[in-house]
Design an enzyme around this catalytic site. Sequence first.
Site, PDB file in Angstrom:
ATOM      1  N   LYS A  69     -31.810  36.225  -9.916  1.00 21.10           N
ATOM      2  CA  LYS A  69     -32.643  35.928 -11.082  1.00 21.10           C
ATOM      3  C   LYS A  69     -33.479  34.665 -10.912  1.00 21.10           C
ATOM      4  CE  LYS A  69     -29.860  38.405 -14.496  1.00 21.10           C
ATOM      5  NZ  LYS A  69     -29.235  38.350 -15.837  1.00 21.10           N
ATOM      6  N   ASP A 105     -33.033  39.195 -21.515  1.00 16.81           N
ATOM      7  CA  ASP A 105     -31.693  38.849 -22.001  1.00 16.81           C
ATOM      8  C   ASP A 105     -31.774  38.079 -23.314  1.00 16.81           C
ATOM      9  OD1 ASP A 105     -30.277  40.058 -19.921  1.00 16.81           O
ATOM     10  OD2 ASP A 105     -30.307  38.257 -18.682  1.00 16.81           O
ATOM     11  N   GLY A 132     -26.210  31.173 -16.567  1.00 21.99           N
ATOM     12  CA  GLY A 132     -27.507  31.814 -16.734  1.00 21.99           C
ATOM     13  C   GLY A 132     -27.619  32.629 -18.005  1.00 21.99           C
TER      14      GLY A 132
END
Length: 281
Positions: A69, A105, A132
């Site tokens: 990511k 997200d 994260g």
Amino acid sequence: MVAPGAGTTVCGSLSLHPVSLGAAMHRAGYAALGLDFLYLPFGVTDVQGAITGMRALGIRGLGISMPYKLAVMPWLDGVEPAAAAIGAVNTVVNDAGRLTGHNTDAWGAVRALEERLGGLRGTRVLLLGAGGAARAVAHGVKAAGAVLSISNRDLGKARAVAAATGAETVAWDSMPAAIAAQAVVVNATSMGMADVDTDSPIPVGALRADLCVMDIVYKPVRTHLVEAAAERGATVIDGTRMLLFQAMRQFELYTGREAPRTAMERALLEQLGAPLGQSRT
């Protein structure tokens, strides 16, 4: 594996292993809307090469899993502001060769909370975790107007996320008592996850009926925290909610169509072995 036809649009995911919960949801969405799209999970170790291949092959969208990511970001043409603030990308969209990074997200976390609570403006939220996923939740709920506090076993990491989001911090040892002043608690730690640490991060005595408890862990769906909170009469949001909504947002970025929630939700719960509707505690 089904080979794409001449007019087929290809999407997929990048991870260490070619396994993806997202695949089932996206494929169900394509089928529900009759779209000529194909979703392929890719297991890769060369991130730069994979992104070069995405551009060269005209792959429309890729979901990005850990540990990529952050690693994917230098190879993109742009990163949308929310993903840049979070410092992580979980979605890459290819618009005629221009690759843009997104983070769905944060959107998924806020949508999961708002589904049960309505708006978050002025709502006191305590976030557990500073990794994260926690960063995405923190940025999302702050942008939605919540009053945010962050607690983590490593207080230094909590302070770093708090500094980036304008949140307060709570020492881990003080966290159970601090819950008394909160309306919402979100578990974004690995506690509760099968094969990691199945314990609940919150003592049962800190839970109460007028509290909303969201756990982003989805393996298992019914974590010890979810079960304990439900038994105490709390409003419970399990890990399938954020997972579903972030995938729906990806679907919309890739296709330009409204995501067919029912089809995607059914596919997700079938993959997790959870009865349809179980998540609506």
